[in-house]
Design a protein around this motif. Structure first.
Motif, PDB file in Angstrom:
ATOM      1  N   SER A 133      79.676   6.311  17.438  1.00 42.64           N
ATOM      2  CA  SER A 133      79.311   7.662  17.888  1.00 42.64           C
ATOM      3  C   SER A 133      78.951   8.557  16.708  1.00 42.64           C
ATOM      4  O   SER A 133      78.036   9.391  16.799  1.00 42.64           O
ATOM      5  CB  SER A 133      80.452   8.270  18.706  1.00 42.64           C
ATOM      6  N   VAL A 167      68.316   3.201  23.806  1.00 41.40           N
ATOM      7  CA  VAL A 167      69.537   3.441  24.575  1.00 41.40           C
ATOM      8  C   VAL A 167      70.296   4.655  24.049  1.00 41.40           C
ATOM      9  O   VAL A 167      70.836   5.452  24.824  1.00 41.40           O
ATOM     10  CB  VAL A 167      70.443   2.183  24.549  1.00 41.40           C
ATOM     11  N   SER A 214      77.051  -6.221  20.285  1.00 44.08           N
ATOM     12  CA  SER A 214      76.155  -5.962  21.419  1.00 44.08           C
ATOM     13  C   SER A 214      76.331  -6.942  22.575  1.00 44.08           C
ATOM     14  O   SER A 214      75.376  -7.544  23.046  1.00 44.08           O
ATOM     15  CB  SER A 214      74.696  -6.028  20.943  1.00 44.08           C
ATOM     16  N   SER A 216      79.165  -7.848  26.204  1.00 46.83           N
ATOM     17  CA  SER A 216      80.139  -7.233  27.100  1.00 46.83           C
ATOM     18  C   SER A 216      81.587  -7.559  26.747  1.00 46.83           C
ATOM     19  O   SER A 216      82.511  -6.943  27.270  1.00 46.83           O
ATOM     20  CB  SER A 216      79.866  -7.677  28.542  1.00 46.83           C
ATOM     21  N   THR A 227      83.104  -3.518  21.473  1.00 46.58           N
ATOM     22  CA  THR A 227      81.779  -3.708  22.057  1.00 46.58           C
ATOM     23  C   THR A 227      81.045  -2.365  22.011  1.00 46.58           C
ATOM     24  O   THR A 227      81.659  -1.308  21.831  1.00 46.58           O
ATOM     25  CB  THR A 227      81.871  -4.175  23.520  1.00 46.58           C
ATOM     26  N   ALA A 228      79.742  -2.416  22.169  1.00 42.21           N
ATOM     27  CA  ALA A 228      78.968  -1.176  22.152  1.00 42.21           C
ATOM     28  C   ALA A 228      79.433  -0.237  23.263  1.00 42.21           C
ATOM     29  O   ALA A 228      79.532   0.977  23.065  1.00 42.21           O
ATOM     30  CB  ALA A 228      77.482  -1.484  22.290  1.00 42.21           C
ATOM     31  N   ALA A 229      79.739  -0.801  24.430  1.00 39.49           N
ATOM     32  CA  ALA A 229      80.199   0.026  25.546  1.00 39.49           C
ATOM     33  C   ALA A 229      81.527   0.689  25.213  1.00 39.49           C
ATOM     34  O   ALA A 229      81.730   1.886  25.490  1.00 39.49           O
ATOM     35  CB  ALA A 229      80.333  -0.824  26.801  1.00 39.49           C
ATOM     36  N   GLU A 230      82.434  -0.052  24.605  1.00 38.29           N
ATOM     37  CA  GLU A 230      83.720   0.518  24.213  1.00 38.29           C
ATOM     38  C   GLU A 230      83.541   1.613  23.160  1.00 38.29           C
ATOM     39  O   GLU A 230      84.325   2.561  23.095  1.00 38.29           O
ATOM     40  CB  GLU A 230      84.634  -0.579  23.661  1.00 38.29           C
ATOM     41  N   LEU A 233      78.459   3.368  23.789  1.00 45.61           N
ATOM     42  CA  LEU A 233      77.035   3.152  24.049  1.00 45.61           C
ATOM     43  C   LEU A 233      76.853   2.029  25.076  1.00 45.61           C
ATOM     44  O   LEU A 233      76.406   0.929  24.747  1.00 45.61           O
ATOM     45  CB  LEU A 233      76.305   2.810  22.747  1.00 45.61           C
ATOM     46  N   PRO A 234      77.158   2.281  26.339  1.00 48.33           N
ATOM     47  CA  PRO A 234      76.921   1.264  27.364  1.00 48.33           C
ATOM     48  C   PRO A 234      75.428   0.999  27.506  1.00 48.33           C
ATOM     49  O   PRO A 234      74.601   1.897  27.329  1.00 48.33           O
ATOM     50  CB  PRO A 234      77.502   1.889  28.634  1.00 48.33           C
ATOM     51  N   GLY A 235      75.082  -0.245  27.794  1.00 49.79           N
ATOM     52  CA  GLY A 235      73.678  -0.604  27.965  1.00 49.79           C
ATOM     53  C   GLY A 235      73.056  -1.246  26.747  1.00 49.79           C
ATOM     54  O   GLY A 235      71.957  -1.799  26.839  1.00 49.79           O
ATOM     55  N   GLU A 237      73.141  -4.203  25.002  1.00 46.98           N
ATOM     56  CA  GLU A 237      73.575  -5.595  25.029  1.00 46.98           C
ATOM     57  C   GLU A 237      72.386  -6.484  24.680  1.00 46.98           C
ATOM     58  O   GLU A 237      71.323  -6.392  25.301  1.00 46.98           O
ATOM     59  CB  GLU A 237      74.143  -5.990  26.393  1.00 46.98           C
TER      60      GLU A 237
END
Length: 313
Positions: A133, A167, A214, A216, A227-230, A233-235, A237
């Motif tokens: 972030s 993204v 990148s 899940s 992970t990127a989502a954690e 930045l979801p999406g 992958e």
């Protein structure tokens, strides 16, 4: 003409009976020092022991892997020239490289995939960001000022950077190199601020900070990397694969034999450990299954390239 064709078929069939009878050339579609070198060197060592024939690894960076693929496509289809490529060479290059000298789906015969790997977001620790972030916030403050190292147009590090920008809603400037190794060298020198590569390229570098992976799920070899989502930045992958191909027309008997030896190599616990240390996972498929993967990814990445707005270079 028929006599010449019959003679060629007879010659190739005879060669397949005692294959390999001489050293094998393995063209690697990147400059030395990148993550692709890991499975390439493992394959060379394993084939040397299995066949008693030397495997000569020839790194051919440049053009996002086009030079290596073209050399393999135009080589004699006798099993003595192979190429190790990555997903971008068949699924991305045709859409971002102008005047492709060969058709990767038509001119290369799938032998076997070797590994799969997600991309990690890594930055120069001197940039002063401690999380994904914070990196995104820094990029938003100065659009286009931060650079990222690419392994060349049409490679996964290139497309991963563009997908990240899409993204995250930021603008980074790509700097293209002849492989991940040279891109890493400039990251270490402070010439670029970020890189999108496999974990094995950067994990031993103390001045590089890995922010996210990148896919899940977290990497088994590095469970501390979110992970990127954690990381917020979801999406984002994206995974890549490395695999072995041969010139179109290579005898099926030789392709099958090579595929079996590659599977045997991937079952070796020591090989599996070496791959895991680099953030790579073994990927076992038949030649037909690998061919289907190549065609499927060709379609999938075409849509990603279009969405990213990449143009032929």
């Amino acid at each position: 003409m028929r006599l010449l064709a019959a003679l060629l078929c007879w010659t190739l069939a005879a060669q397949a009976q005692d294959y390999p009878a001489k050293p094998i050339r393995l063209i690697v579609a990147t400059a030395p020092g990148g993550l692709m070198d890991v499975p390439a060197r493992l394959l060379a060592d394993y084939f040397d022991k299995a066949y008693g024939q030397r495997v000569v690894v020839e790194n051919r960076g440049g053009g996002g892997g086009v030079m290596a693929g073209d050399a393999a496509a135009k080589a004699a289809p006798d099993g003595y020239t192979l190429a190790q490529i990555q997903v971008g060479n068949v699924a991305i290059n045709p859409f971002v490289v102008k005047d492709m000298p060969f058709d990767p789906l038509a001119d290369l015969a799938p032998v076997a995939p070797l590994t799969s790997s997600p991309v990690v977001v890594a930055v120069d620790a001197r940039l002063g960001v401690g999380s994904l972030s914070e990196f995104i916030a820094a990029a938003k403050r100065e659009p286009g000022k931060l650079n990222y190292g690419s392994a060349g147009p049409g490679t996964i590090p290139h497309l991963a950077g563009e997908l990240f920008c899409q993204v995250a809603g930021v603008r980074l400037t790509p700097v293209h190199y002849r492989g991940a190794g040279p891109a890493l060298a400039d990251l270490l020198a402070g010439q670029v601020q970020a890189i999108f590569v496999g974990l094995g390229v950067v994990r031993t570098q103390s001045t590089v900070r890995v922010l996210a992976v990148s896919q899940s799920k977290r990497l088994a070899a590095a469970p501390d990397i979110p992970t990127a989502a954690e990381a917020g930045l979801p999406g984002f992958e994206l995974t890549t694969w490395f695999g072995v191909v041969a010139p179109r027309g290579t005898p099926e008997r030789i392709v099958t034999q090579l595929n079996r030896q590659i599977h045997a190599m991937l079952d070796d616990p020591l090989v599996q450990k070496r791959l895991a240390d680099g953030g790579l996972e073994p990927l076992k498929e038949t030649p037909a299954q690998f061919g289907s993967r190549m065609r499927r990814d060709h379609e999938r990445f075409r849509d990603i390239v279009r969405a990213a707005g990449l143009k032929a270079e």
